[in-house]
Scaffold this active site. Structure first.
Site, PDB file in Angstrom:
ATOM      1  N   MET A 167       0.836  -1.203   0.000  1.00 28.63           N
ATOM      2  CA  MET A 167       0.000   0.000   0.000  1.00 28.63           C
ATOM      3  C   MET A 167       0.870   1.251   0.000  1.00 28.63           C
ATOM      4  O   MET A 167       0.550   2.250  -0.654  1.00 28.63           O
ATOM      5  CB  MET A 167      -0.933   0.007   1.218  1.00 28.63           C
ATOM      6  CG  MET A 167      -1.939   1.147   1.201  1.00 28.63           C
ATOM      7  SD  MET A 167      -2.964   1.251   2.699  1.00 28.63           S
ATOM      8  CE  MET A 167      -3.991  -0.204   2.528  1.00 28.63           C
TER       9      MET A 167
ATOM     10  N   TRP B   3       2.151   1.750  -3.408  1.00 33.62           N
ATOM     11  CA  TRP B   3       1.089   2.248  -4.278  1.00 33.62           C
ATOM     12  C   TRP B   3       0.999   3.774  -4.236  1.00 33.62           C
ATOM     13  O   TRP B   3       0.764   4.421  -5.257  1.00 33.62           O
ATOM     14  CB  TRP B   3      -0.258   1.632  -3.876  1.00 33.62           C
ATOM     15  CG  TRP B   3      -1.421   2.333  -4.513  1.00 33.62           C
ATOM     16  CD1 TRP B   3      -1.797   2.294  -5.823  1.00 33.62           C
ATOM     17  CD2 TRP B   3      -2.343   3.219  -3.873  1.00 33.62           C
ATOM     18  NE1 TRP B   3      -2.891   3.090  -6.032  1.00 33.62           N
ATOM     19  CE2 TRP B   3      -3.252   3.673  -4.847  1.00 33.62           C
ATOM     20  CE3 TRP B   3      -2.481   3.676  -2.549  1.00 33.62           C
ATOM     21  CZ2 TRP B   3      -4.283   4.554  -4.553  1.00 33.62           C
ATOM     22  CZ3 TRP B   3      -3.515   4.546  -2.264  1.00 33.62           C
ATOM     23  CH2 TRP B   3      -4.398   4.976  -3.258  1.00 33.62           C
ATOM     24  N   HIS B   4       1.213   4.355  -3.072  1.00 35.81           N
ATOM     25  CA  HIS B   4       1.153   5.815  -2.976  1.00 35.81           C
ATOM     26  C   HIS B   4       2.306   6.487  -3.720  1.00 35.81           C
ATOM     27  O   HIS B   4       2.173   7.626  -4.179  1.00 35.81           O
ATOM     28  CB  HIS B   4       1.166   6.251  -1.502  1.00 35.81           C
ATOM     29  CG  HIS B   4      -0.146   6.061  -0.810  1.00 35.81           C
ATOM     30  ND1 HIS B   4      -0.430   4.958  -0.020  1.00 35.81           N
ATOM     31  CD2 HIS B   4      -1.277   6.821  -0.797  1.00 35.81           C
ATOM     32  CE1 HIS B   4      -1.660   5.061   0.449  1.00 35.81           C
ATOM     33  NE2 HIS B   4      -2.193   6.177  -0.003  1.00 35.81           N
ATOM     34  N   GLY B   5       3.427   5.791  -3.846  1.00 37.56           N
ATOM     35  CA  GLY B   5       4.570   6.354  -4.548  1.00 37.56           C
ATOM     36  C   GLY B   5       5.862   5.687  -4.116  1.00 37.56           C
ATOM     37  O   GLY B   5       5.975   5.212  -2.986  1.00 37.56           O
TER      38      GLY B   5
END
Length: 398
Positions: free
Chosen positions: A326, A329-331
């Site tokens: 996760m 996923w944000h960066g």
């Protein structure tokens, strides 16, 4: 043309509600005009990407075609072969666009991202979720037009909430009766007004007034701990919550106006007594997506292959891997990854504590004080993680 970002200002709601009136009247009278709903979605999606963002609009079109081909072909070849490698290939191909968008800034920060557009992550969750539910046998048919309608559902296209195809299609295929729809309209009005309070008043107060002041104080104090840094941590956390929760309320409200009961994204997260409860209340559609499609599958795979003998070790490792993903996923930055790892380790510690607490429940006090302390501790741990997530420490230290 008018460039209108979703729920970015009160003017957006004026145009949108006027455009939705024929659809609202139709649903109230027991009829859903699908072609009109599709037309309104296309118009407002076009307004999102009009002008300087026209390139993003073209990328959205190519992206939808890409996912349409992948999901459609997977449905066909799964029926013929049902091979796990076809499933893996479909998932990899589906996430390539968003992976490219996330990785490009890390490997080539000076290059503009050719494939990115507003909402690509949330559309990817919908598409990958469909592939996984097709493999599990929950989705048995692929409807090309309905897939496009689902993927580009206008109220939630830019930032969620993340809906599931099976749930969405049930609402889309059935017109709610008048009493139920009146209840949905009542909730929609309530959510819109509450969203205005959250996004346009409280988020503005914290994000545009308090956060800049706290940021300046923290920078002036240097790299160490300061009251400015503590103030920034709490103010930024409140800004994040009110801005995103307000947006989510708007998305749910407009969905309700269109006769679709999009799931809620927030449920009083600051009342959580531990991290596990927090993730059952915060950005719920994202956390439930990762729970169902990442965490549970990791647990199953490790148990099946007997990677660890102890089931508690399996769940703890799955927590860390799930939340690390996760974070990625944000960066692809150290603070996003560290944020994910922090929550993964925190969830593992949380589960260990809950097992210990259950085993020794007669010896551990449980009263109003311990409940308030649990809420206070969880709140501060989450705010500390949001300070990390904000990237401000990267600015302050480097």
């Amino acid at each position: 043309m008018i460039n209108l970002q979703p729920y970015g200002n009160p003017q957006y709601f004026v145009y949108l509600i006027i455009a939705l009136l024929p659809l609202i009247i139709g649903i109230y009278n027991g009829y859903r005009c699908r072609w009109y709903q599709s037309l309104i979605s296309l118009v407002f999606i076009f307004l999102m990407f009009d002008g300087p963002k026209s390139h993003q609009g073209l990328m959205l079109i190519f992206y939808v075609i890409w996912q349409w081909i992948i999901v459609g072909l997977y449905m066909v070849y799964r029926k013929k072969y049902n091979n796990k490698w076809i499933f893996y290939l479909a998932v990899i191909l589906s996430i390539i666009p968003v992976a490219t968008v996330k990785i490009t800034p890390a490997v080539a920060p000076d290059q503009s991202n050719l494939f990115g557009f507003l909402g690509i992550s949330y559309l990817t969750f919908r598409a990958v979720g469909m592939i996984m539910e097709i493999r599990d046998g929950f989705i048995k048919e692929f409807h090309p037009i309905l897939f496009i309608e689902f993927l580009t559902f206008m109220p939630t296209i830019s930032s969620g909430p993340i809906d599931r195809y099976r749930r969405w299609i049930k609402d889309y295929n059935v017109v709610p009766d008048r009493d139920k729809y009146l209840s949905m309209l009542d909730k929609a009005v309530h959510y819109i007004f509450l969203g205005f309070l959250y996004k346009f008043l409280l988020a503005h107060l914290f994000g545009s007034i308090i956060v800049p002041k706290m940021s300046a104080m923290a920078i002036a104090s240097g790299k160490g701990l300061s009251w400015g840094l503590v103030g920034y941590m709490y103010a930024w956390s409140m800004d994040l919550f009110f801005d995103f929760a307000g947006y989510s309320l708007f998305a749910v409200a407009i969905s309700y106006l269109m006769g679709i009961e999009t799931p809620m994204n927030f449920n009083r997260p600051w009342q959580s007594k531990n991290l596990k409860e927090f993730w059952n209340r915060w950005h719920m559609t994202l956390s439930f997506w990762f729970r169902d499609f990442v965490f549970m599958r990791l647990v199953y795979a490790m148990m099946k292959n007997k990677v660890f003998k102890n089931k508690n070790t399996v769940s703890n490792v799955a927590y860390v891997l799930d939340m690390a993903l996760m974070g990625f996923w944000h960066g692809v930055t150290w603070y996003y990854v560290a944020y994910g790892l922090l929550h993964g380790i925190g969830l593992a510690v949380n589960d260990t504590w809950l097992r210990f607490k259950k085993k020794h429940q007669d010896k551990i006090p449980h009263n109003k004080f311990t409940k308030c302390f649990s809420i206070f501790l969880t709140f501060n741990v989450v705010c500390l993680s949001f300070l990390l997530f904000s990237g401000f420490l990267n600015t302050l230290w480097f």
